[in-house]
Write a protein that holds these residues in place. Structure first.
Motif, PDB file in Angstrom:
ATOM      1  N   THR A 768     -22.604 -25.129  11.809  1.00 55.70           N
ATOM      2  CA  THR A 768     -23.859 -25.619  12.374  1.00 55.70           C
ATOM      3  C   THR A 768     -24.620 -24.505  13.079  1.00 55.70           C
ATOM      4  O   THR A 768     -25.835 -24.344  12.886  1.00 55.70           O
ATOM      5  CB  THR A 768     -23.594 -26.778  13.349  1.00 55.70           C
ATOM      6  N   MET A 769     -23.916 -23.731  13.899  1.00 60.67           N
ATOM      7  CA  MET A 769     -24.588 -22.646  14.607  1.00 60.67           C
ATOM      8  C   MET A 769     -25.121 -21.605  13.638  1.00 60.67           C
ATOM      9  O   MET A 769     -26.244 -21.095  13.802  1.00 60.67           O
ATOM     10  CB  MET A 769     -23.630 -21.999  15.610  1.00 60.67           C
ATOM     11  N   ASP A 770     -24.328 -21.256  12.620  1.00 57.09           N
ATOM     12  CA  ASP A 770     -24.787 -20.265  11.657  1.00 57.09           C
ATOM     13  C   ASP A 770     -26.053 -20.727  10.938  1.00 57.09           C
ATOM     14  O   ASP A 770     -26.975 -19.940  10.702  1.00 57.09           O
ATOM     15  CB  ASP A 770     -23.681 -19.959  10.639  1.00 57.09           C
ATOM     16  N   ALA A 771     -26.088 -22.007  10.563  1.00 58.45           N
ATOM     17  CA  ALA A 771     -27.278 -22.528   9.886  1.00 58.45           C
ATOM     18  C   ALA A 771     -28.448 -22.684  10.847  1.00 58.45           C
ATOM     19  O   ALA A 771     -29.615 -22.488  10.465  1.00 58.45           O
ATOM     20  CB  ALA A 771     -26.948 -23.884   9.243  1.00 58.45           C
ATOM     21  N   TRP A 772     -28.144 -23.026  12.089  1.00 56.83           N
ATOM     22  CA  TRP A 772     -29.187 -23.379  13.052  1.00 56.83           C
ATOM     23  C   TRP A 772     -29.945 -22.163  13.565  1.00 56.83           C
ATOM     24  O   TRP A 772     -31.164 -22.232  13.770  1.00 56.83           O
ATOM     25  CB  TRP A 772     -28.529 -24.144  14.203  1.00 56.83           C
ATOM     26  N   TRP A 773     -29.263 -21.043  13.800  1.00 60.44           N
ATOM     27  CA  TRP A 773     -29.900 -19.944  14.527  1.00 60.44           C
ATOM     28  C   TRP A 773     -31.202 -19.464  13.884  1.00 60.44           C
ATOM     29  O   TRP A 773     -32.231 -19.367  14.574  1.00 60.44           O
ATOM     30  CB  TRP A 773     -28.926 -18.787  14.726  1.00 60.44           C
ATOM     31  N   PRO A 774     -31.222 -19.127  12.603  1.00 63.34           N
ATOM     32  CA  PRO A 774     -32.498 -18.669  12.044  1.00 63.34           C
ATOM     33  C   PRO A 774     -33.572 -19.754  12.036  1.00 63.34           C
ATOM     34  O   PRO A 774     -34.766 -19.455  12.170  1.00 63.34           O
ATOM     35  CB  PRO A 774     -32.136 -18.223  10.620  1.00 63.34           C
ATOM     36  N   LEU A 775     -33.158 -21.016  11.897  1.00 65.28           N
ATOM     37  CA  LEU A 775     -34.127 -22.109  11.963  1.00 65.28           C
ATOM     38  C   LEU A 775     -34.672 -22.254  13.379  1.00 65.28           C
ATOM     39  O   LEU A 775     -35.857 -22.570  13.579  1.00 65.28           O
ATOM     40  CB  LEU A 775     -33.476 -23.409  11.507  1.00 65.28           C
ATOM     41  N   GLN A 798     -33.939  -7.350  14.323  1.00 62.60           N
ATOM     42  CA  GLN A 798     -33.672  -8.452  13.417  1.00 62.60           C
ATOM     43  C   GLN A 798     -33.331  -9.716  14.185  1.00 62.60           C
ATOM     44  O   GLN A 798     -32.911  -9.685  15.342  1.00 62.60           O
ATOM     45  CB  GLN A 798     -32.559  -8.095  12.447  1.00 62.60           C
ATOM     46  N   ILE A 799     -33.512 -10.851  13.529  1.00 61.50           N
ATOM     47  CA  ILE A 799     -33.366 -12.144  14.180  1.00 61.50           C
ATOM     48  C   ILE A 799     -31.920 -12.481  14.469  1.00 61.50           C
ATOM     49  O   ILE A 799     -31.596 -13.106  15.480  1.00 61.50           O
ATOM     50  CB  ILE A 799     -34.019 -13.233  13.301  1.00 61.50           C
ATOM     51  N   ASN A 800     -31.018 -12.071  13.609  1.00 59.54           N
ATOM     52  CA  ASN A 800     -29.641 -12.521  13.701  1.00 59.54           C
ATOM     53  C   ASN A 800     -28.732 -11.449  13.125  1.00 59.54           C
ATOM     54  O   ASN A 800     -29.150 -10.664  12.266  1.00 59.54           O
ATOM     55  CB  ASN A 800     -29.472 -13.825  12.915  1.00 59.54           C
ATOM     56  N   GLU A 801     -27.519 -11.380  13.596  1.00 54.96           N
ATOM     57  CA  GLU A 801     -26.491 -10.528  13.006  1.00 54.96           C
ATOM     58  C   GLU A 801     -25.173 -11.284  13.083  1.00 54.96           C
ATOM     59  O   GLU A 801     -24.340 -11.043  13.943  1.00 54.96           O
ATOM     60  CB  GLU A 801     -26.380  -9.179  13.727  1.00 54.96           C
ATOM     61  N   GLN A 807     -27.710 -15.346   6.984  1.00 56.97           N
ATOM     62  CA  GLN A 807     -28.514 -16.102   7.963  1.00 56.97           C
ATOM     63  C   GLN A 807     -29.327 -15.183   8.875  1.00 56.97           C
ATOM     64  O   GLN A 807     -29.362 -15.344  10.088  1.00 56.97           O
ATOM     65  CB  GLN A 807     -27.637 -17.016   8.826  1.00 56.97           C
ATOM     66  N   THR A 808     -30.006 -14.184   8.289  1.00 58.55           N
ATOM     67  CA  THR A 808     -30.762 -13.260   9.127  1.00 58.55           C
ATOM     68  C   THR A 808     -32.021 -13.896   9.684  1.00 58.55           C
ATOM     69  O   THR A 808     -32.476 -13.526  10.753  1.00 58.55           O
ATOM     70  CB  THR A 808     -31.157 -12.008   8.331  1.00 58.55           C
TER      71      THR A 808
END
Length: 933
Positions: A768-775, A798-801, A807-808
């Motif tokens: 859930t967290m992996d999918a949620w962060w870029p959203l 970058q947005i995410n690592e 999931q960037t």
């Protein structure tokens, strides 16, 4: 594994024929002399309390027979992967760690080898002995002369890493494809390094000549390097004649597997310069992101207007954020590279005018193709992808169990098979050290321990690179265009220097890439290398990159020599003096039995008053570095007293974070949430607990941080507070929120249900967290930033690592969409963690030091923000595991554990198994010295 093996195409007609030929013709090296006790070594004052580990294993050479047997039967040569298991197993075992079990996960790094642990003893010359231990196969090199010691270091390096050394001398010259095949990744890699450090052979030699003029230590260093090369080349000759050289030479067509025709080029001094330029570009440089920063500034101004836009840009930049975790927390200030209130000489590009500089010319054959079926020997974006490297935890003896300082530290150099680093012990006249060094540069230990002290480093990344807008001109008076290849320098119109390198490959190379070639071209001015072109106020310019260590990669050799010299380093002051000689941007840490110390190295140029190092500068005398001489690329540098430094602070932590108050690291990303917070919170708790800190406790703190999801520890509490401001009525959303809360309450770690299970506890919450962060980033920030600024900002940070490298969150235009490296371990260095943290706390009504200039989530309204969070969470829950974790050549789609797993990326023909994710140094020491000279 099969993908990489397929890339190593056999040179004979069939596997069976080559396998038979290998066993028939590839005689094993001469049997080593009967094991005997190691020669006497210098005094070891660690008292058996120095440990280290470097996966996967010390042995990085495999013959053709070894590679083929590995392919057919899965077996590996001895000491190829025997450090991988202990390294990986700490992830599950660390909660129950004891002083006695530390050695189950780390090697004894005491000097010498006990008589009953000697595996082999050899003497390639009469004045040096190489002893290898049974446990790890590490070479312990003892010389009766300095020449013999260094000769032995070179001989052992070639025994353990010859193929890797050869790869990287070709990378440094922009010739990887011609050597290892024209795979797209090979081409991308050689191109990126040629852009960073292009040199002619004469310029490589010029660095050697310049160092030779720097005094006795420098001259001794070059003498050491020549002896080292002699050792390498003797091994090349012996192994070629005996046919026990690395089998990759057969598989890439450099040596015929049947007739032994061909050869291995001997190494020379300029090869070491090429190797040093690669390592310096990877781990020891900083800055150069000024164009990306300018694009963010322009987008912010377009969105908000000049004044408000500049305030937004400045707050996103976080150049001196008061909430940033710092390595020095003792009140010291070290002003450097901070943006001035009224910047002078700024050269903002005209919107939409910037185009990258053309690099590839005269492409033929498969050089015109963007992809090939073959895998490269290294990630194509090894240099261009943003890296976070290394960490350190050091505690003063005032707080430890026996009154002696403790250090748990090491570099994060990535995971490769064989590893870029190698272990060694060097004992000889003026040299006494054990530790790790980069393959091909191991005539000194670069990170390790001496007789009564240990040292390590993290990449510092402070700004030593500036971008200049250089006006273009023509020497014949014709109209100036972006294609013009002359530039203005102090009123003169000068032609650019052209640096080119032709690389050609043919279908006999290992990856079966169709024949092709191209010429790599870089243009160079007195203001540095041309990286892009555009206009400033309508005037055509070249944007150049000027790095202070360019043409000076060899200069740092003196500092490394001093680290190895027990006569040069014996206390914090002498250690800091040695570190001052290193021009690369590193944070250096030191521990002996009495003291700890820290020093930030780097050739920090003294800039002109009023310039902003974070933006492009107009190329003019008033914007140049103090005392700048383009003929030698030298300038005046900040004096040692102005570099962040400290002795005996209560504790030090570093994970590529901000060094000290007012000391600006290059680029964006040092805000309220940084992965160094994970270390700082744990070590601060240990020191302030009233209990004495032990090696076990500090190792546990490191490993706890290594398994923790930064977003969950430091941002999820804000998210849950906003969501919890009203009841969650949707059952699916309520269930997801509860699972996230439970994960956070349990420590927020990405850990297996049990050792080797290959499945995560809290798997649903993690997905859930992996999918949620870029959203989240999109839902919270895009409405306020607007499409232009939202798209530009990932080019700066970058947005995410995430651990999986996916999931960037960059949907278009941003660097991060194409620059993630999967299976690399190192995670959570770069991301919009601070932005979300600061914005949510503002929405919640908290006091925020260094706030963002504008509210974003729901426009600052709590209820509206909560709606954004829940709607993006709902979208995240709708994603399937296969969408969150897309498959790749190593993992099936939806395999969560595999997506995160660390892969020792194969540089040759022998591969290793996957291991569970850890955010941890590659080479790591655990030390607590017991006495001092």
């Amino acid at each position: 594994m099969q993908r990489r093996i397929r890339a190593l195409r056999l040179q004979a007609a069939s596997l069976t024929a080559v396998l038979l030929a290998a066993f028939t013709l590839a005689a094993a090296p001469a049997a080593p002399a009967a094991p005997k006790a190691a020669p006497a070594v210098a005094g070891d004052l660690c008292g058996g309390r120095c440990l280290d580990v470097l996966p996967p294993g010390e042995n990085g050479n495999a013959t053709l027979a070894d590679i083929l047997v590995n392919r057919v039967f899965g077996t590996r040569p001895a000491h190829t992967d025997d450090q991988l298991g202990p390294y990986a197993n700490l992830a599950s075992a660390y909660p129950g760690l004891t002083d006695s079990t530390l050695r189950s996960f780390f090697n004894d790094s005491s000097f010498g080898v006990p008589a009953d642990q000697v595996a082999s003893t050899g003497s390639p010359r009469s004045d040096v002995t190489i002893v290898r231990d049974k446990a790890t196969g590490v070479p312990h090199i003892t010389g009766t002369t300095r020449y013999g010691t260094e000769f032995g270091a070179g001989y052992a390096a070639a025994q353990d890493r010859l193929w890797v050394m050869d790869l990287f001398r070709h990378v440094g010259r922009g010739e990887l494809s011609g050597f290892a095949g024209g795979a797209a990744a090979n081409r991308q890699l050689e191109q990126s390094f040629w852009q960073a450090a292009p040199y002619t052979e004469q310029e490589l030699q010029a660095q050697i000549d310049a160092v030779a003029a720097q005094g006795p230590r420098a001259q001794q260093a070059l003498t050491d390097a020549r002896a080292y090369l002699d050792g390498i080349n003797q091994y090349i000759n012996e192994s070629y004649q005996g046919r026990y050289f690395p089998g990759e030479y057969d598989l890439t067509g450099h040596v015929d597997a049947i007739t032994n025709a061909g050869g291995i080029e001997p190494f020379k001094l300029t090869d070491l310069v090429a190797l040093a330029s690669v390592i310096g570009a990877l781990f020891g440089s900083g800055g150069g992101g000024e164009l990306a920063s300018a694009q963010v500034k322009l987008a912010a101004e377009a969105r908000y207007g000049k004044a408000a836009g500049d305030a937004v840009w400045s707050s996103l930049r976080e150049s001196n954020d008061p909430e940033a975790v710092q390595t020095l927390h003792d009140g010291q200030s070290f002003p450097y590279a901070q943006p001035p209130a009224d910047p002078q000489g700024v050269a903002m590009p005209d919107p939409g005018s910037v185009v990258p500089e053309r690099l590839i010319y005269d492409a033929t054959g498969s050089a015109n193709q963007s992809t090939t079926k073959a895998a490269g020997v290294l990630p194509g974006n090894l240099l261009t992808a943003k890296h976070g490297m290394s960490n350190a935890l050091v505690v003063s003896g005032r707080y430890t169990d026996d009154g002696h300082p403790i250090a748990v530290f090491g570099p994060q150099t990535g995971y490769f098979a064989p590893q870029l680093l190698m272990l060694e012990e060097l004992q000889g006249p003026g040299i006494s050290a054990r530790g790790a060094a980069f393959a091909g540069l191991s005539f000194y230990v670069e990170l390790g321990r001496g007789q009564d002290y240990a040292w390590s480093a993290t990449s510092a990344g402070q700004d030593i690179t500036d971008t200049y807008a250089v006006p273009l001109c023509t020497t014949d008076g014709s109209p100036v265009t972006l294609a013009s290849n002359s530039y203005l320098w102090h009123g003169q119109c000068l032609p650019f220097d052209r640096l080119d390198r032709k690389d050609a490959w043919n279908p006999t190379t290992a990856d079966s890439t169709p024949a092709g070639s191209y010429t790599l071209v870089m243009y160079r001015s007195n203001y540095g290398l041309v990286t892009a072109r555009g206009t400033v106020g309508g005037t055509p310019v070249a944007f150049t990159s000027l790095r202070s260590t360019y043409r000076h990669e060899v200069d740092s050799i003196i500092g490394f020599q001093m680290f190895n010299d027990p006569g040069a380093v014996h206390d914090p002051a002498s250690f800091q003096q040695a570190a001052q000689h290193i021009g690369y941007t590193f944070n250096w840490f030191y521990a002996d039995s009495q003291h700890t110390a820290y020093y930030n190295s780097g050739s920090n140029p003294v800039r002109a008053p009023g310039v902003d190092p974070g933006l492009p500068l107009m190329a003019q005398p008033s914007s140049e570095w103090a005392d700048f001489d383009p003929a030698t690329n030298t300038a005046r540098y900040t004096p040692p007293a102005e570099h962040p430094q400290s002795v005996d602070q209560d504790y030090y932590v570093s994970w590529n974070n901000k060094q000290a108050t007012d000391y600006a690291s290059a680029g964006f990303g040092n805000g309220s949430v940084h992965r160094a917070n994970l270390l700082d919170a744990r070590v601060k708790s240990l020191v302030s607990s009233g209990n004495k800190v032990s090696r076990v406790a500090l190792t546990q703190a490191m490993e706890s941080a290594a398994l923790t999801d930064l977003r969950v520890e430091d941002v999820l509490p804000d998210l849950l507070r906003v969501i919890g401001s009203a009841p969650v009525t949707d059952p699916a959303l309520a269930d997801a929120v509860q699972k996230l809360a439970n994960w956070r309450a349990g420590g927020g770690q990405r850990k297996e249900t049990s050792a080797g299970s290959h499945s995560y506890a809290d798997a649903d919450a993690i997905r859930t967290m992996d999918a949620w962060w870029p959203l989240l980033a999109d839902g919270v920030f895009r409405p306020g930033l607007g499409d232009g600024l939202f798209t530009a900002l990932p080019g700066a940070v970058q947005i995410n690592e995430s651990p999986s490298g996916g999931q960037t969150g960059a949907t278009s235009g941003g660097v991060s969409a194409n620059e993630s490296i999967p299976h690399k371990g190192s995670s959570f260095q770069y991301g919009w963690w601070s932005y979300l943290d600061k914005d949510l706390r503002h929405v919640l009504g908290d006091q925020v030091a260094g706030p963002l200039a504008q509210p974003y989530c729901g426009g600052g309204d709590l209820a509206a923000c909560r709606t954004v969070l829940l709607s993006t969470l709902k979208s995240a829950l709708a994603q399937t595991p296969a969408q969150v974790y897309p498959g790749d050549g190593d993992c099936s789609a939806g395999d969560q554990w595999c997506a995160d797993s660390i892969i020792q990326r194969p540089l040759g023909g022998v591969t290793d198994g996957k291991t569970t994710w850890q955010n941890r140094p590659t080479y790591q020491q655990v030390v607590q010295f017991q006495s001092h000279r």
